[in-house]
Design an enzyme around this catalytic site. Structure first.
Site, PDB file in Angstrom:
ATOM      1  N   GLN A 113      40.781  30.475  46.095  1.00 57.26           N
ATOM      2  CA  GLN A 113      40.263  31.825  45.825  1.00 57.26           C
ATOM      3  C   GLN A 113      39.029  31.729  44.929  1.00 57.26           C
ATOM      4  OE1 GLN A 113      43.734  34.717  45.011  1.00 57.26           O
ATOM      5  NE2 GLN A 113      44.586  32.713  44.617  1.00 57.26           N
ATOM      6  N   ILE A 115      35.301  30.716  43.367  1.00 52.91           N
ATOM      7  CA  ILE A 115      33.925  30.786  43.867  1.00 52.91           C
ATOM      8  C   ILE A 115      33.045  29.783  43.132  1.00 52.91           C
ATOM      9  CG2 ILE A 115      34.150  33.217  44.534  1.00 52.91           C
ATOM     10  CD1 ILE A 115      32.735  33.949  41.864  1.00 52.91           C
ATOM     11  N   HIS A 133      37.042  33.429  49.050  1.00 47.96           N
ATOM     12  CA  HIS A 133      36.209  34.474  48.449  1.00 47.96           C
ATOM     13  C   HIS A 133      34.747  34.065  48.356  1.00 47.96           C
ATOM     14  CE1 HIS A 133      40.134  36.126  46.470  1.00 47.96           C
ATOM     15  NE2 HIS A 133      40.032  36.409  47.750  1.00 47.96           N
TER      16      HIS A 133
HETATM   17  P1  NAD Z   1      43.990  35.336  38.130  1.00 49.08           P
HETATM   18  O1  NAD Z   1      43.008  35.416  37.020  1.00 49.08           O
HETATM   19  O2  NAD Z   1      44.548  36.594  38.662  1.00 49.08           O
HETATM   20  O3  NAD Z   1      45.248  34.462  37.632  1.00 49.08           O
HETATM   21  C1  NAD Z   1      45.075  33.182  37.077  1.00 49.08           C
HETATM   22  C2  NAD Z   1      46.463  32.650  36.747  1.00 49.08           C
HETATM   23  O4  NAD Z   1      46.319  31.293  36.342  1.00 49.08           O
HETATM   24  C3  NAD Z   1      47.138  33.408  35.587  1.00 49.08           C
HETATM   25  O5  NAD Z   1      48.474  33.714  35.959  1.00 49.08           O
HETATM   26  C4  NAD Z   1      47.089  32.408  34.424  1.00 49.08           C
HETATM   27  O6  NAD Z   1      48.185  32.487  33.558  1.00 49.08           O
HETATM   28  C5  NAD Z   1      47.085  31.080  35.149  1.00 49.08           C
HETATM   29  N1  NAD Z   1      46.421  29.995  34.427  1.00 49.08           N
HETATM   30  C6  NAD Z   1      45.330  30.062  33.621  1.00 49.08           C
HETATM   31  N2  NAD Z   1      44.984  28.833  33.202  1.00 49.08           N
HETATM   32  C7  NAD Z   1      45.881  27.978  33.754  1.00 49.08           C
HETATM   33  C8  NAD Z   1      46.048  26.571  33.695  1.00 49.08           C
HETATM   34  N3  NAD Z   1      45.227  25.787  32.992  1.00 49.08           N
HETATM   35  N4  NAD Z   1      47.066  26.021  34.396  1.00 49.08           N
HETATM   36  C9  NAD Z   1      47.936  26.792  35.118  1.00 49.08           C
HETATM   37  N5  NAD Z   1      47.820  28.126  35.210  1.00 49.08           N
HETATM   38  C10 NAD Z   1      46.796  28.709  34.547  1.00 49.08           C
HETATM   39  O7  NAD Z   1      43.368  34.432  39.262  1.00 49.08           O
HETATM   40  P2  NAD Z   1      43.506  34.496  40.867  1.00 49.08           P
HETATM   41  O8  NAD Z   1      44.929  34.665  41.226  1.00 49.08           O
HETATM   42  O9  NAD Z   1      42.736  33.345  41.375  1.00 49.08           O
HETATM   43  O10 NAD Z   1      42.782  35.827  41.320  1.00 49.08           O
HETATM   44  C11 NAD Z   1      41.597  36.200  40.702  1.00 49.08           C
HETATM   45  C12 NAD Z   1      40.366  36.372  41.537  1.00 49.08           C
HETATM   46  O11 NAD Z   1      39.350  36.073  40.617  1.00 49.08           O
HETATM   47  C13 NAD Z   1      40.137  35.468  42.687  1.00 49.08           C
HETATM   48  O12 NAD Z   1      39.784  36.300  43.705  1.00 49.08           O
HETATM   49  C14 NAD Z   1      38.923  34.599  42.309  1.00 49.08           C
HETATM   50  O13 NAD Z   1      37.938  34.678  43.332  1.00 49.08           O
HETATM   51  C15 NAD Z   1      38.310  35.275  41.135  1.00 49.08           C
HETATM   52  N6  NAD Z   1      37.906  34.399  40.015  1.00 49.08           N
HETATM   53  C16 NAD Z   1      37.431  33.159  40.264  1.00 49.08           C
HETATM   54  C17 NAD Z   1      37.055  32.333  39.224  1.00 49.08           C
HETATM   55  C18 NAD Z   1      36.523  30.968  39.539  1.00 49.08           C
HETATM   56  O14 NAD Z   1      35.912  30.777  40.596  1.00 49.08           O
HETATM   57  N7  NAD Z   1      36.760  29.971  38.684  1.00 49.08           N
HETATM   58  C19 NAD Z   1      37.192  32.762  37.904  1.00 49.08           C
HETATM   59  C20 NAD Z   1      37.681  34.069  37.660  1.00 49.08           C
HETATM   60  C21 NAD Z   1      38.044  34.875  38.738  1.00 49.08           C
END
Ligand code: NAD
Length: 266
Positions: A113, A115, A133
């Site tokens: 998910q 990006i 995404h």
């Molecule tokens: P989310 O933010 O809804 O959930 C992230 C989950 O990961 C949380 O439950 C959190 O407790 C857990 N978490 C955080 N750090 C962790 C770790 N080190 N180890 C294990 N678990 C951990 O994320 P989602 O479900 O991917 O949905 C969010 C949307 O946000 C997606 O559509 C994505 O495209 C977008 N997004 C992407 C990025 C990125 O590309 N890095 C960053 C922020 C949001």
């Protein structure tokens, strides 16, 4: 009453990781399904975790981006000052473990998910990373479709703070990501479902599992009789359906898995 899967002690966590290793060892078609949580250890905040950006700001919707010039201006301003966080981020132990598992022939695909492009940076083959995404590292013109690299648009933004336009036709440009309110590209979604259906184990890593339709992939695995494991810092709505739940950081758990499954050369 909700079941509590939290490891009460380090010994519980060790036992859960041992269970993960035992479940994974005989499999050759593991698929990882990752969310923002796998990248927090690289310094990119997630949305809904305890430090998530949604505690401070609201999500960007496609409609607002299209219809509201102030929203567009705000997006480009945030991108001008914040894109470097995505561009400079380096893969962490979790991404690297998945790349090692792919190189060892055990991991078939990553459906993400995210990006941020960190799976490819870690060494996963780009044609085996399915970005549900899209990617923040590419942009395109809404009028003529010309594509731009993130670094190119970033240079432009740093020289001309404001709203960038297409250098070919003057049209509006936008990131190649799926904004809230937009559908996933059908071919990408088909590829994700096909990967899950061909898997013999699904590792669900760092996702709150509340974004639809992505959250339906673990359900699809379950319908097909494919075991799925959730590795996440906190509880998710699908914990009760998973074969195994590990409430812990993605990096250490995936590293332990890769270390156990991949024989040390020499
Ligand atoms: P989310 O933010 O809804 O959930 C992230 C989950 O990961 C949380 O439950 C959190 O407790 C857990 N978490 C955080 N750090 C962790 C770790 N080190 N180890 C294990 N678990 C951990 O994320 P989602 O479900 O991917 O949905 C969010 C949307 O946000 C997606 O559509 C994505 O495209 C977008 N997004 C992407 C990025 C990125 O590309 N890095 C960053 C922020 C949001």
């Amino acid at each position: 009453m909700q079941q509590d899967h939290s490891p009460a002690t380090a010994a519980d966590l060790d036992a859960q990781v041992a269970e993960l290793i035992a479940l994974s060892a005989p499999r050759q078609r593991i698929v990882a399904f990752t969310g923002a949580g796998i990248s927090t250890e690289s310094g990119i905040p997630d949305y809904r975790g305890p430090q998530g950006t949604w505690k401070r700001s609201t999500p960007l919707t496609a409609q607002a981006f299209r219809d509201d010039p102030d929203v567009r201006a705000g997006y480009w301003q945030r991108r001008r000052t914040g894109y470097h966080i995505m561009a400079d981020a380096q893969p962490n132990a979790g991404h690297l473990a998945l790349a090692r598992l792919e190189a060892a022939g055990t991991l078939m695909a990553v459906v993400t998910q995210n990006i941020d492009g960190l799976h490819q940076k870690a060494g996963n083959r780009p044609d085996r990373v399915i970005e549900l995404h899209g990617t923040t590292h590419e942009l395109y013109c809404l009028t003529c479709g010309t594509r731009y690299a993130g670094a190119e648009v970033q240079s432009w933004l740093e020289e001309h703070p404001g709203i960038p336009v297409c250098s070919v036709c003057g049209g509006d440009i936008r990131p190649a990501t799926v904004l809230f309110g937009e559908s996933l590209a059908p071919d990408v979604w088909q590829a994700a479902m096909a990967a899950v259906e061909a898997a013999d184990l699904l590792l669900v890593v760092g996702s709150s599992l509340v974004v639809s339709p992505a959250s339906s992939l673990p359900r699809l695995a379950r319908q097909r009789g494919i075991p799925f494991v959730i590795i996440n810092n906190e509880a998710t709505p699908l914990d009760g359906q998973a074969t195994l739940v590990i409430h812990a950081g993605a990096g250490p758990v995936l590293s332990a898995l890769a270390d156990a499954l991949i024989p040390i050369a020499g």
